[in-house]
Design a protein around this motif. Structure first.
Motif, PDB file in Angstrom:
ATOM      1  N   THR A 103       0.825  -1.204   0.000  1.00 45.28           N
ATOM      2  CA  THR A 103       0.000   0.000   0.000  1.00 45.28           C
ATOM      3  C   THR A 103       0.859   1.254   0.000  1.00 45.28           C
ATOM      4  O   THR A 103       0.527   2.247  -0.674  1.00 45.28           O
ATOM      5  CB  THR A 103      -0.931  -0.003   1.223  1.00 45.28           C
ATOM      6  OG1 THR A 103      -1.737  -1.182   1.209  1.00 45.28           O
ATOM      7  CG2 THR A 103      -1.838   1.215   1.209  1.00 45.28           C
ATOM      8  N   VAL A 224      -6.723   8.914  -1.187  1.00 46.36           N
ATOM      9  CA  VAL A 224      -7.690   8.164  -0.381  1.00 46.36           C
ATOM     10  C   VAL A 224      -8.229   6.975  -1.165  1.00 46.36           C
ATOM     11  O   VAL A 224      -8.298   5.849  -0.648  1.00 46.36           O
ATOM     12  CB  VAL A 224      -8.842   9.084   0.068  1.00 46.36           C
ATOM     13  CG1 VAL A 224      -9.942   8.277   0.746  1.00 46.36           C
ATOM     14  CG2 VAL A 224      -8.328  10.153   1.017  1.00 46.36           C
ATOM     15  N   PHE A 227      -5.392   4.388  -1.477  1.00 45.21           N
ATOM     16  CA  PHE A 227      -5.143   3.679  -0.225  1.00 45.21           C
ATOM     17  C   PHE A 227      -6.222   2.637   0.041  1.00 45.21           C
ATOM     18  O   PHE A 227      -5.913   1.476   0.366  1.00 45.21           O
ATOM     19  CB  PHE A 227      -5.068   4.664   0.940  1.00 45.21           C
ATOM     20  CG  PHE A 227      -4.901   4.000   2.275  1.00 45.21           C
ATOM     21  CD1 PHE A 227      -3.637   3.653   2.736  1.00 45.21           C
ATOM     22  CD2 PHE A 227      -5.995   3.706   3.074  1.00 45.21           C
ATOM     23  CE1 PHE A 227      -3.476   3.028   3.960  1.00 45.21           C
ATOM     24  CE2 PHE A 227      -5.845   3.092   4.292  1.00 45.21           C
ATOM     25  CZ  PHE A 227      -4.579   2.748   4.740  1.00 45.21           C
ATOM     26  N   LEU A 228      -7.480   3.038  -0.076  1.00 43.39           N
ATOM     27  CA  LEU A 228      -8.568   2.103   0.203  1.00 43.39           C
ATOM     28  C   LEU A 228      -8.563   0.940  -0.776  1.00 43.39           C
ATOM     29  O   LEU A 228      -8.777  -0.219  -0.388  1.00 43.39           O
ATOM     30  CB  LEU A 228      -9.916   2.831   0.144  1.00 43.39           C
ATOM     31  CG  LEU A 228     -10.149   3.909   1.204  1.00 43.39           C
ATOM     32  CD1 LEU A 228     -11.489   4.589   0.987  1.00 43.39           C
ATOM     33  CD2 LEU A 228     -10.066   3.326   2.597  1.00 43.39           C
ATOM     34  N   TRP A 231      -5.360  -1.222   0.095  1.00 44.18           N
ATOM     35  CA  TRP A 231      -5.443  -1.825   1.423  1.00 44.18           C
ATOM     36  C   TRP A 231      -6.476  -2.951   1.469  1.00 44.18           C
ATOM     37  O   TRP A 231      -6.263  -3.966   2.131  1.00 44.18           O
ATOM     38  CB  TRP A 231      -5.788  -0.756   2.452  1.00 44.18           C
ATOM     39  CG  TRP A 231      -5.802  -1.225   3.866  1.00 44.18           C
ATOM     40  CD1 TRP A 231      -6.896  -1.541   4.615  1.00 44.18           C
ATOM     41  CD2 TRP A 231      -4.672  -1.439   4.714  1.00 44.18           C
ATOM     42  NE1 TRP A 231      -6.530  -1.928   5.874  1.00 44.18           N
ATOM     43  CE2 TRP A 231      -5.158  -1.876   5.971  1.00 44.18           C
ATOM     44  CE3 TRP A 231      -3.296  -1.302   4.543  1.00 44.18           C
ATOM     45  CZ2 TRP A 231      -4.325  -2.176   7.032  1.00 44.18           C
ATOM     46  CZ3 TRP A 231      -2.455  -1.604   5.601  1.00 44.18           C
ATOM     47  CH2 TRP A 231      -2.976  -2.038   6.820  1.00 44.18           C
ATOM     48  N   ASN A 232      -7.577  -2.775   0.752  1.00 47.57           N
ATOM     49  CA  ASN A 232      -8.652  -3.772   0.764  1.00 47.57           C
ATOM     50  C   ASN A 232      -8.582  -4.741  -0.410  1.00 47.57           C
ATOM     51  O   ASN A 232      -9.480  -5.570  -0.565  1.00 47.57           O
ATOM     52  CB  ASN A 232     -10.016  -3.079   0.752  1.00 47.57           C
ATOM     53  CG  ASN A 232     -10.252  -2.231   1.984  1.00 47.57           C
ATOM     54  OD1 ASN A 232      -9.875  -2.611   3.078  1.00 47.57           O
ATOM     55  ND2 ASN A 232     -10.870  -1.074   1.802  1.00 47.57           N
ATOM     56  N   PHE A 277      -9.921  -2.495   9.502  1.00 49.96           N
ATOM     57  CA  PHE A 277     -10.746  -1.339   9.192  1.00 49.96           C
ATOM     58  C   PHE A 277     -10.198  -0.057   9.813  1.00 49.96           C
ATOM     59  O   PHE A 277     -10.387   1.039   9.248  1.00 49.96           O
ATOM     60  CB  PHE A 277     -12.178  -1.588   9.694  1.00 49.96           C
ATOM     61  CG  PHE A 277     -13.051  -0.379   9.695  1.00 49.96           C
ATOM     62  CD1 PHE A 277     -13.533   0.135   8.503  1.00 49.96           C
ATOM     63  CD2 PHE A 277     -13.394   0.250  10.876  1.00 49.96           C
ATOM     64  CE1 PHE A 277     -14.344   1.262   8.489  1.00 49.96           C
ATOM     65  CE2 PHE A 277     -14.202   1.370  10.878  1.00 49.96           C
ATOM     66  CZ  PHE A 277     -14.680   1.884   9.689  1.00 49.96           C
ATOM     67  N   ALA A 280      -7.958   2.389   7.576  1.00 48.30           N
ATOM     68  CA  ALA A 280      -8.747   3.027   6.521  1.00 48.30           C
ATOM     69  C   ALA A 280      -9.593   4.161   7.087  1.00 48.30           C
ATOM     70  O   ALA A 280      -9.725   5.231   6.463  1.00 48.30           O
ATOM     71  CB  ALA A 280      -9.631   1.991   5.833  1.00 48.30           C
ATOM     72  N   TYR A 284      -9.193   8.187   6.047  1.00 52.55           N
ATOM     73  CA  TYR A 284     -10.330   8.933   5.501  1.00 52.55           C
ATOM     74  C   TYR A 284     -10.650  10.155   6.352  1.00 52.55           C
ATOM     75  O   TYR A 284     -10.900  11.239   5.820  1.00 52.55           O
ATOM     76  CB  TYR A 284     -11.558   8.040   5.397  1.00 52.55           C
ATOM     77  CG  TYR A 284     -12.772   8.768   4.868  1.00 52.55           C
ATOM     78  CD1 TYR A 284     -12.898   9.020   3.501  1.00 52.55           C
ATOM     79  CD2 TYR A 284     -13.768   9.219   5.716  1.00 52.55           C
ATOM     80  CE1 TYR A 284     -14.003   9.697   2.999  1.00 52.55           C
ATOM     81  CE2 TYR A 284     -14.868   9.905   5.227  1.00 52.55           C
ATOM     82  CZ  TYR A 284     -14.977  10.140   3.876  1.00 52.55           C
ATOM     83  OH  TYR A 284     -16.061  10.815   3.393  1.00 52.55           O
TER      84      TYR A 284
END
Length: 302
Positions: A103, A224, A227-228, A231-232, A277, A280, A284
């Motif tokens: 990430t 953002v 990253f999301l 990361w996910n 979670f 994240a 945000y």
């Protein structure tokens, strides 16, 4: 003259009274409408937050409490056993390290490469510019699942399975990032670029010292999203990693259920979901202002 004055004065008073009552009625309607809107927003907000609260609450429940009926919203006897088993019974910190590395690299290089392409499409003129931009936008309608098999074959030919490049390269640039940066950079006046060229600045200096600093809101919004998404990310890491040492956090937590005996430990799974979670949510909240500003401004100019 006096008779006309006596007649006109009550009429004016009546009209003023009716206007006042009408204004009061309109204010009451506006307040009622605002109350209904806020009530609907609060209800939907609570419905959206409830799954995360349930996940967090279940992570502190023991096995009996997590499967109790009727469900218990608050754990009767909170315990940290699920977190202890997560950190000590699995390769959690190894999965976390892999996720942070992947990430982090994507978060640094992804917005940089997307902004370079966005600058070219926003401020440069070249042959087939619009055709190429439309082709890049066309990649947005291609599902990720369609690209999995070609990527798997490419990585197999290059012997990149169970390596960081296989987890990083496919996400260094994308159609959405190029589109987002192109839209925002199109709003930056060309006079700034012309003035920099007159002062003797080259293209790289113009991009690095003028375009990037002025594009901070769009970069924050893209950061953002990047990253999301990284990361996910689950599907590609699941395909290209076969060893536990190279799994990222989503894949590790997903295969963790296969190592449980007899029954699923929902508290342990929810503990894994909670620790995944949290970063994240922090990212945000930290960049929320720039995120909203970047999304709002990227649609000002086509």
């Amino acid at each position: 003259m006096s008779i006309r004055g006596e007649v006109s004065t009550p009429e004016l008073r009546i009209g003023a009274g009716q206007g006042t009552r009408s204004e009061r009625f309109n204010r009451v309607l506006e307040r009622a409408a605002s109350f209904v809107i806020y009530l609907v927003v609060v209800v939907f907000a609570l419905l959206s937050v409830f799954p995360f609260f349930w996940m967090f609450s279940t992570s502190f429940k023991d096995q009996l409490s997590s499967i109790a009926y009727p469900p218990q919203l608050i754990p009767p006897e909170p315990t940290l056993l699920n977190y202890e088993d997560l950190f000590t019974g699995f390769d959690y910190f190894l999965w976390l390290k892999n996720s942070v590395i992947v990430t982090g690299v994507v978060l640094v290089l992804g917005p940089l490469f997307n902004s370079m392409a966005g600058y070219v499409f926003a401020k440069k003129n070249f042959l087939f510019k619009n055709v190429l931009f439309v082709a890049i936008l066309g990649t947005l309608i291609i599902p990720e699942q369609v690209t999995i098999v070609p990527l798997f074959l490419i990585f197999a030919d290059w012997n990149l399975h169970n390596t960081y490049p296989a987890l990083i390269f496919p996400y260094l640039a994308g159609g959405f990032g190029v589109f987002l940066m192109r839209q925002y950079m199109s709003t930056i006046p060309d006079d700034l670029i012309d003035a920099a060229r007159i002062d003797g600045s080259g293209e790289f200096r113009i991009f690095w010292q003028i375009m990037l600093p002025l594009s901070k809101p769009a970069l924050a919004a893209l950061g953002v999203f990047t990253f999301l998404g990284s990361w996910n990310n689950f599907l590609l890491p699941l395909i290209v990693t076969t060893e536990s040492e190279m799994r990222t956090l989503p894949v590790g937590l997903a295969v963790m259920d296969g190592h449980m005996e007899f029954q699923t430990r929902w508290g342990l799974i929810m503990a894994g979901g909670t620790v995944m979670f949290a970063p994240a949510l922090v990212v945000y909240v930290a960049f929320q202002r720039y995120f909203v500003q970047g999304i709002a401004l990227t649609g000002l100019k086509g």
